[in-house]
Design a protein around this motif. Structure first.
Motif, mmCIF file in Angstrom:
data_model
loop_
_atom_site.group_PDB
_atom_site.id
_atom_site.type_symbol
_atom_site.label_atom_id
_atom_site.label_comp_id
_atom_site.label_asym_id
_atom_site.label_seq_id
_atom_site.Cartn_x
_atom_site.Cartn_y
_atom_site.Cartn_z
ATOM 1 N N LEU A 24 0.860 -1.184 0.000
ATOM 2 C CA LEU A 24 0.000 0.000 0.000
ATOM 3 C C LEU A 24 0.896 1.234 0.000
ATOM 4 C CD1 LEU A 24 -1.549 -2.311 1.811
ATOM 5 C CD2 LEU A 24 -3.130 -0.448 2.223
ATOM 6 N N CYS A 25 0.842 2.013 -1.080
ATOM 7 C CA CYS A 25 1.660 3.225 -1.147
ATOM 8 C C CYS A 25 0.801 4.438 -0.803
ATOM 9 C CB CYS A 25 2.274 3.405 -2.530
ATOM 10 S SG CYS A 25 3.290 4.906 -2.617
ATOM 11 N N ALA A 26 1.134 5.076 0.312
ATOM 12 C CA ALA A 26 0.457 6.316 0.724
ATOM 13 C C ALA A 26 1.337 7.491 0.313
ATOM 14 C CB ALA A 26 0.237 6.319 2.231
ATOM 15 N N LEU A 27 0.761 8.432 -0.412
ATOM 16 C CA LEU A 27 1.488 9.624 -0.871
ATOM 17 C C LEU A 27 0.830 10.865 -0.297
ATOM 18 C CD1 LEU A 27 1.939 8.995 -4.714
ATOM 19 C CD2 LEU A 27 3.773 9.079 -3.030
ATOM 20 N N ALA A 28 1.649 11.886 -0.010
ATOM 21 C CA ALA A 28 1.083 13.159 0.460
ATOM 22 C C ALA A 28 2.039 14.295 0.142
ATOM 23 C CB ALA A 28 0.826 13.112 1.964
ATOM 24 N N PRO A 29 1.486 15.485 -0.115
ATOM 25 C CA PRO A 29 2.362 16.657 -0.221
ATOM 26 C C PRO A 29 2.882 16.995 1.177
ATOM 27 C CG PRO A 29 0.043 17.277 -0.610
ATOM 28 C CD PRO A 29 0.068 15.811 -0.319
ATOM 29 N N ALA A 30 4.113 17.478 1.272
ATOM 30 C CA ALA A 30 4.696 17.859 2.566
ATOM 31 C C ALA A 30 5.558 19.105 2.372
ATOM 32 C CB ALA A 30 5.542 16.720 3.134
ATOM 33 N N ALA A 31 5.210 20.181 3.077
ATOM 34 C CA ALA A 31 5.929 21.445 2.915
ATOM 35 C C ALA A 31 7.265 21.438 3.649
ATOM 36 C CB ALA A 31 5.062 22.600 3.407
ATOM 37 N N THR A 32 7.362 20.627 4.720
ATOM 38 C CA THR A 32 8.574 20.592 5.542
ATOM 39 C C THR A 32 8.915 19.147 5.896
ATOM 40 O OG1 THR A 32 7.316 20.693 7.611
ATOM 41 C CG2 THR A 32 7.961 22.811 6.618
ATOM 42 N N GLU A 33 10.137 18.958 6.400
ATOM 43 C CA GLU A 33 10.555 17.620 6.833
ATOM 44 C C GLU A 33 9.694 17.155 8.006
ATOM 45 O OE1 GLU A 33 14.620 15.051 7.621
ATOM 46 O OE2 GLU A 33 14.757 17.228 7.543
ATOM 47 N N GLU A 34 9.295 18.094 8.885
ATOM 48 C CA GLU A 34 8.445 17.748 10.033
ATOM 49 C C GLU A 34 7.095 17.198 9.552
ATOM 50 O OE1 GLU A 34 11.689 20.013 11.203
ATOM 51 O OE2 GLU A 34 10.157 20.680 9.786
ATOM 52 N N GLU A 35 6.538 17.833 8.519
ATOM 53 C CA GLU A 35 5.261 17.364 7.954
ATOM 54 C C GLU A 35 5.404 15.956 7.383
ATOM 55 O OE1 GLU A 35 3.010 19.728 5.117
ATOM 56 O OE2 GLU A 35 3.241 21.486 6.396
ATOM 57 N N ALA A 36 6.528 15.733 6.704
ATOM 58 C CA ALA A 36 6.778 14.414 6.109
ATOM 59 C C ALA A 36 6.873 13.351 7.200
ATOM 60 C CB ALA A 36 8.059 14.443 5.281
ATOM 61 N N GLN A 37 7.617 13.655 8.272
ATOM 62 C CA GLN A 37 7.786 12.689 9.364
ATOM 63 C C GLN A 37 6.471 12.439 10.097
ATOM 64 O OE1 GLN A 37 11.031 14.593 11.413
ATOM 65 N NE2 GLN A 37 12.586 13.494 10.242
ATOM 66 N N ALA A 38 5.655 13.489 10.220
ATOM 67 C CA ALA A 38 4.345 13.325 10.871
ATOM 68 C C ALA A 38 3.451 12.405 10.039
ATOM 69 C CB ALA A 38 3.684 14.693 11.059
ATOM 70 N N PHE A 39 3.545 12.518 8.713
ATOM 71 C CA PHE A 39 2.746 11.654 7.839
ATOM 72 C C PHE A 39 3.201 10.199 7.975
ATOM 73 C CE2 PHE A 39 1.911 9.667 3.641
ATOM 74 C CZ PHE A 39 0.533 9.802 3.617
ATOM 75 N N VAL A 40 4.523 9.996 8.008
ATOM 76 C CA VAL A 40 5.073 8.640 8.189
ATOM 77 C C VAL A 40 4.555 8.038 9.495
ATOM 78 C CG1 VAL A 40 7.181 7.283 8.550
ATOM 79 C CG2 VAL A 40 7.159 9.097 6.816
ATOM 80 N N ALA A 41 4.611 8.832 10.573
ATOM 81 C CA ALA A 41 4.152 8.354 11.890
ATOM 82 C C ALA A 41 2.666 8.004 11.856
ATOM 83 C CB ALA A 41 4.427 9.424 12.942
#
Length: 206
Positions: A24-41
């Motif tokens: 299952l590949c979940a994709l999302a836009p992320a403005a910052t590294e913090e946003e990206a890590q929050a999505f991963v979590a």
């Protein structure tokens, strides 16, 4: 500085099955590294029983921040091919998490690389991408009597009106391609008979 970049149109999930393993590949836009890590979590929390939650993200119009994790898969077989797919497609400000539910058949290193990279590629195709172009922010200031016509003129000539603020005068914030600034200044002086003020601001993508 990049004149444009591509990113995902919106958050979403795309599923593929390979040799009984679910990817299952979940994709999302992320403005910052913090946003990206929050999505991963968040994805990890949604799939606590998954065999692996591997991720990759690219932040910055010039791809200045890149990170990947194999999350327990053999080194270089998951996060790296995911990251390579994102960079090959010239994706920016994006995070991908591939959640794997093991189906009992080992894929081998080559199979894993194809599966994880392919899951990201298929998700990008399924969810769609958008191109963001760099522009200059600018503010046009006019009196109240001219504001309505000015806003209509801006929109009808294809200018990107971002915000209209009403005060003692009316401020209309627009986005302009850098190459268009000089031509726009002349156009504005013409349509407003020299009564509109024009001020350039910073840069943004849109």
């Amino acid at each position: 500085m990049q004149d444009e970049y591509r990113t995902v149109a919106h958050e979403g999930v795309h599923e593929t099955e390979i040799n009984r393993s679910r990817f299952l590949c979940a994709l999302a836009p992320a403005a910052t590294e913090e946003e990206a890590q929050a999505f991963v979590a968040r994805v990890r929390k949604e799939h606590p029983t998954a065999t692996h939650n591997c991720y990759a993200y690219v932040i910055g119009a010039d791809a200045s921040v890149q990170k990947a994790s194999d999350d327990g898969e053999p080194g270089g077989t998951a996060g790296v091919p995911m990251l390579q797919m994102l960079t090959r497609r010239e994706m920016r400000y994006v995070v991908a998490v591939v959640t794997r539910y093991y189906g009992g058949v080992k894929l081998g290193a080559g199979g894993l690389i194809r599966a994880y990279g392919g899951a990201v590629g298929e998700a990008l195709d399924a969810l769609g991408t958008v191109t963001r172009r760099r522009f200059r922010l600018a503010t046009v200031t006019v009196d109240h009597a001219r504001a309505g016509k000015m806003e209509n003129d801006l929109r009808s000539t294809g200018r990107a009106v971002r915000e209209v603020r009403y005060g003692a005068a009316v401020e209309i914030e627009i986005g302009l391609p850098e190459a268009d600034v000089e031509r726009f200044t002349a156009w504005l002086a013409d349509v407003s008979a020299g009564t509109a003020a024009f001020e350039l601001g910073g840069e943004a993508y849109g």
